[in-house]
Design a protein around this motif. Structure first.
Motif, mmCIF file in Angstrom:
data_model
loop_
_atom_site.group_PDB
_atom_site.id
_atom_site.type_symbol
_atom_site.label_atom_id
_atom_site.label_comp_id
_atom_site.label_asym_id
_atom_site.label_seq_id
_atom_site.Cartn_x
_atom_site.Cartn_y
_atom_site.Cartn_z
ATOM 1 N N TYR A 193 0.814 -1.218 0.000
ATOM 2 C CA TYR A 193 0.000 0.000 0.000
ATOM 3 C C TYR A 193 0.848 1.268 0.000
ATOM 4 O O TYR A 193 0.515 2.243 -0.681
ATOM 5 N N LEU A 194 1.954 1.259 0.739
ATOM 6 C CA LEU A 194 2.734 2.498 0.903
ATOM 7 C C LEU A 194 3.195 3.099 -0.429
ATOM 8 O O LEU A 194 2.916 4.265 -0.690
ATOM 9 N N PRO A 195 3.854 2.336 -1.305
ATOM 10 C CA PRO A 195 4.195 2.950 -2.601
ATOM 11 C C PRO A 195 2.965 3.234 -3.467
ATOM 12 O O PRO A 195 2.941 4.212 -4.198
ATOM 13 N N CYS A 208 0.176 0.553 11.845
ATOM 14 C CA CYS A 208 -1.047 1.254 11.433
ATOM 15 C C CYS A 208 -1.034 2.675 11.986
ATOM 16 O O CYS A 208 -1.378 3.637 11.283
ATOM 17 N N TRP A 209 -0.632 2.806 13.263
ATOM 18 C CA TRP A 209 -0.597 4.138 13.878
ATOM 19 C C TRP A 209 0.389 5.033 13.129
ATOM 20 O O TRP A 209 0.082 6.186 12.816
ATOM 21 N N LEU A 211 1.479 9.261 9.241
ATOM 22 C CA LEU A 211 2.069 9.627 7.951
ATOM 23 C C LEU A 211 1.036 10.303 7.055
ATOM 24 O O LEU A 211 1.308 11.321 6.430
ATOM 25 N N GLU A 212 -0.167 9.714 7.021
ATOM 26 C CA GLU A 212 -1.188 10.256 6.124
ATOM 27 C C GLU A 212 -1.597 11.663 6.511
ATOM 28 O O GLU A 212 -2.111 12.417 5.693
ATOM 29 N N LYS A 213 -1.398 12.007 7.790
ATOM 30 C CA LYS A 213 -1.855 13.326 8.239
ATOM 31 C C LYS A 213 -0.728 14.357 8.257
ATOM 32 O O LYS A 213 -0.950 15.501 8.630
ATOM 33 N N THR A 214 0.488 13.924 7.890
ATOM 34 C CA THR A 214 1.600 14.880 7.910
ATOM 35 C C THR A 214 2.050 15.206 6.487
ATOM 36 O O THR A 214 1.579 14.617 5.525
ATOM 37 N N GLY A 221 3.145 12.458 3.922
ATOM 38 C CA GLY A 221 2.011 11.633 3.508
ATOM 39 C C GLY A 221 1.124 12.364 2.532
ATOM 40 O O GLY A 221 0.644 11.797 1.548
ATOM 41 N N ARG A 222 0.898 13.639 2.809
ATOM 42 C CA ARG A 222 0.066 14.428 1.895
ATOM 43 C C ARG A 222 0.776 14.618 0.561
ATOM 44 O O ARG A 222 0.141 14.633 -0.495
ATOM 45 N N ALA A 223 2.104 14.769 0.629
ATOM 46 C CA ALA A 223 2.870 14.878 -0.620
ATOM 47 C C ALA A 223 2.687 13.603 -1.443
ATOM 48 O O ALA A 223 2.546 13.653 -2.668
ATOM 49 N N MET A 224 2.679 12.440 -0.757
ATOM 50 C CA MET A 224 2.485 11.168 -1.473
ATOM 51 C C MET A 224 1.143 11.164 -2.186
ATOM 52 O O MET A 224 1.038 10.775 -3.354
#
Lengths: 310, 302
Positions: B20-22, B147-148, B153-156, B159-162
């Motif tokens: 999922y990460l990439p 998961c945490w 990551l998704e909120k920083t 993560g948003r850049a991704m």
């Protein structure tokens, strides 16, 4: 000299199968832009169809144990029929795993997963019906043909020559069709842009079906030929070829027909050149080669570079 | 539920997160099983060849497992850093196939090397836990931690850049996002998760061989993410848990179970093109939970 010729023949006959395999991927890729992960299963199916049509009996482990056709077709007739059978399955596959996604305008990536699902179903269906044992198509099927030929001093198995000849014939027919016929040109138009092609009066849906049909036929014939020259090593035996075909596809350039042929022959020859004591590393050689080509020329040997759309 | 199955499901969820990460960054990398295999091989080698790690107790010390994890993470991280620089220049399906090639090369090399045990692999990997339940608890904690971290990551910013790169790489670059570094970060994180998961899996499985990181594994782990959904970290966790459990849960249908499994993978994307778990699903759920049913929802169309 003889040894070199022998090597060349071994490499080319294996390469021809890879090329047939990769062409099936390429046809589907050129019209849909996705890779059909069930292609290996169609190949397997073609091998089983051929075995069945030449009058082979099903082993004891499957649900259809002991089943055998009341007649036995000669190999030259069984092979194209098996190809047609595989083409029919490929058409069904298009209907259930690809068309629904296209109709809904979904992400093409999803077709990787739906076709994978279809492949899992096919492989396990084969296992359920005819069992997991390996089958072989006896060389006697070739009737009057000798087992081996002597070409310029090198001993070459007839099967290999046949493999090379049939593959060459199919490849030539395919490229003549694509470049020389109206429907072949329509296929090229669809691969360029399905919507524009549709506007110009080409039935894109029909062309996609044709691409799947031919792709299935090529895979089925390749399966039958490998069944004859090596053996059918159980329901999963298409997977290894499927993976190698994928490598060939990228090596030659996605969507490029001559590229698929060139890629197949190169990988076949490269594998034949691996010395026997290092044969364990054979697969690593072809994938290492592929990896290097990707890094130096990402579009493959004969592919067009990807345009950077803004 | 059987704790062994639970452990397998949790490992499936971890591998799903690794793919999922990439993918969240728009990069279809199928290298996860390769890094998973490296992690497993590191654990198998260290725990069977280094007596110093075995400790004095009857069970293998957990601190040694943690040490193996750190080493596996270091190795896979450095490897991913080097490889990522090279392969991430490729896009779309080309990246996917280059990573498949990597996994295959790695598998063939492991299969042929002496010290990795060849085709048979490495046996008798010591057990840090007496029961599968112990493994499940340990893996659950690991999964929760990762998961945490994914949620953070998704909120920083990274993560948003991704997410921005996934939506439009060119637009992201023009907004000043360093796309190459962001993609590399996602790739390295993916490798770390896979490597650590490999360490746990090697101890749990008790033996390790080259077959565990093959093409099949690449595709199955991708199915976890596509089926579950690749928009939030809950998607791959859900997909990994469910699709790992499914063949086992289908045991009652006997020989048909893998056919049913294939049918689920085939039909899933048709009905859930975004995966089962999407941010919209949460919004809908929230609306249903928070608001009393409106007349429209009761079927009264104007």
């Amino acid at each position: 000299m003889e040894a070199l010729l022998q090597l060349l023949f071994n490499g080319l006959s294996v390469g021809a199968v890879y090329a047939l395999f990769a062409l099936g991927y390429t046809l589907v890729f050129s019209v849909l832009g996705v890779i059909n992960f069930a292609h290996g299963a169609i190949f397997t199916l073609g091998a089983y169809f051929t075995y069945f049509l030449i009058g082979g009996a099903v082993g004891a482990n499957g649900l259809m144990a002991g089943l055998q056709l009341p007649f036995a077709l000669p190999f030259w007739l069984a092979l194209p029929l098996a190809g047609l059978g595989a083409a029919a399955v490929a058409l069904v596959l298009e209907r259930i795993a690809f068309r629904p996604l296209r109709d809904r305008g979904s992400d093409p990536l999803l077709a990787l997963i739906t076709s994978l699902g279809a492949g899992v179903i096919l492989v396990n269906l084969i296992q359920l019906l005819v069992g997991a044992e390996s089958y072989s198509i006896p060389v006697e099927t070739l009737e009057s043909l000798p087992v081996a030929l002597s070409i310029a001093g090198a001993k070459v198995r007839t099967v290999q020559v046949m493999l090379l000849a049939i593959a060459g014939l199919l490849l030539a027919a395919l490229s003549i069709w694509i470049d020389g016929s109206r429907s072949g040109k329509a296929l090229q138009a669809v691969s360029e842009d399905p919507i524009t092609a549709q506007l110009l009066g080409i039935n894109s849906g029909r062309m996609i079906q044709i691409a799947f049909g031919i792709s299935g036929f090529l895979a089925g014939v390749a399966g039958g030929l490998v069944g004859l020259s090596v053996s059918i090593a159980g329901p999963y035996f298409g997977i290894g070829y499927g993976l190698k075909g994928l490598g060939v596809l990228v090596l030659g350039g996605l969507g490029s027909v001559p590229g698929a042929v060139l890629g197949g022959l190169i990988i076949g020859l490269a594998e034949a050149c691996v010395p026997a004591e290092l044969s364990g590393y054979k697969d690593a050689v072809s994938f290492g080669f592929l990896f290097l080509v990707l890094l130096i020329r990402p579009q493959g040997l004969l592919g067009r570079p990807q345009a950077n759309k803004v | 539920m059987d704790a062994g199955l639970l452990e397998q499901m949790l490992l499936g969820a971890l591998l799903g997160l690794s793919v999922y990460l990439p993918l969240r960054c728009g990069q279809l990398s199928l290298a996860t099983p390769g890094f998973f295999a490296i992690g497993g091989t590191v654990a198998a080698l260290l725990s069977t060849r280094l007596p110093a790690l075995a400790g004095s107790g009857s069970t293998y010390p957990i601190t040694s497992v943690l040490l193996e994890m750190a080493l596996a993470a270091l190795l896979t991280g450095v490897l991913a850093l080097g490889l990522g620089r090279v392969v991430l220049r490729l896009r779309g399906i080309y990246l996917a196939i280059a990573t498949i090639a990597l996994v295959e090369i790695l598998r063939v090399v492991t299969l042929n090397l002496e010290f990795t045990g060849g085709a048979l692999g490495i046996f008798g990997i010591p057990q840090p836990f007496d029961s599968a339940a112990g493994y499940a608890a340990f893996t659950l904690a690991l999964l929760a931690l990762i998961c945490w971290l994914c949620d953070r990551l998704e909120k920083t910013r990274p993560g948003r850049a991704m997410a921005a790169i996934r939506d439009d790489e060119l637009a992201a670059a023009s907004q000043g996002i360093n796309t190459a570094d962001t993609k590399l970060l996602a790739f390295v994180l993916s490798a770390l998760v896979a490597g650590i998961t490999g360490v746990v899996a090697a101890h749990f499985l008790n033996s390790w061989n080259a077959k565990l990181g093959n093409f099949d594994a690449s595709i199955t782990t991708l199915a976890f993410v596509v089926f579950g959904g690749s928009r939030t970290w809950l998607g791959p966790v859900f997909g990994g848990l469910l699709l790992t459990a499914l063949p086992e849960l289908l045991r009652p249908v006997g020989d048909l179970r893998l056919i049913v499994f294939g049918a689920v993978i085939l039909v899933g994307p048709l009905f859930f093109p975004q995966g089962v778990i999407t941010p919209e699903l949460f919004k809908t759920l929230k609306r249903i939970m928070l608001r009393p049913p409106t007349p429209a929802a009761q079927g009264g169309k104007p």
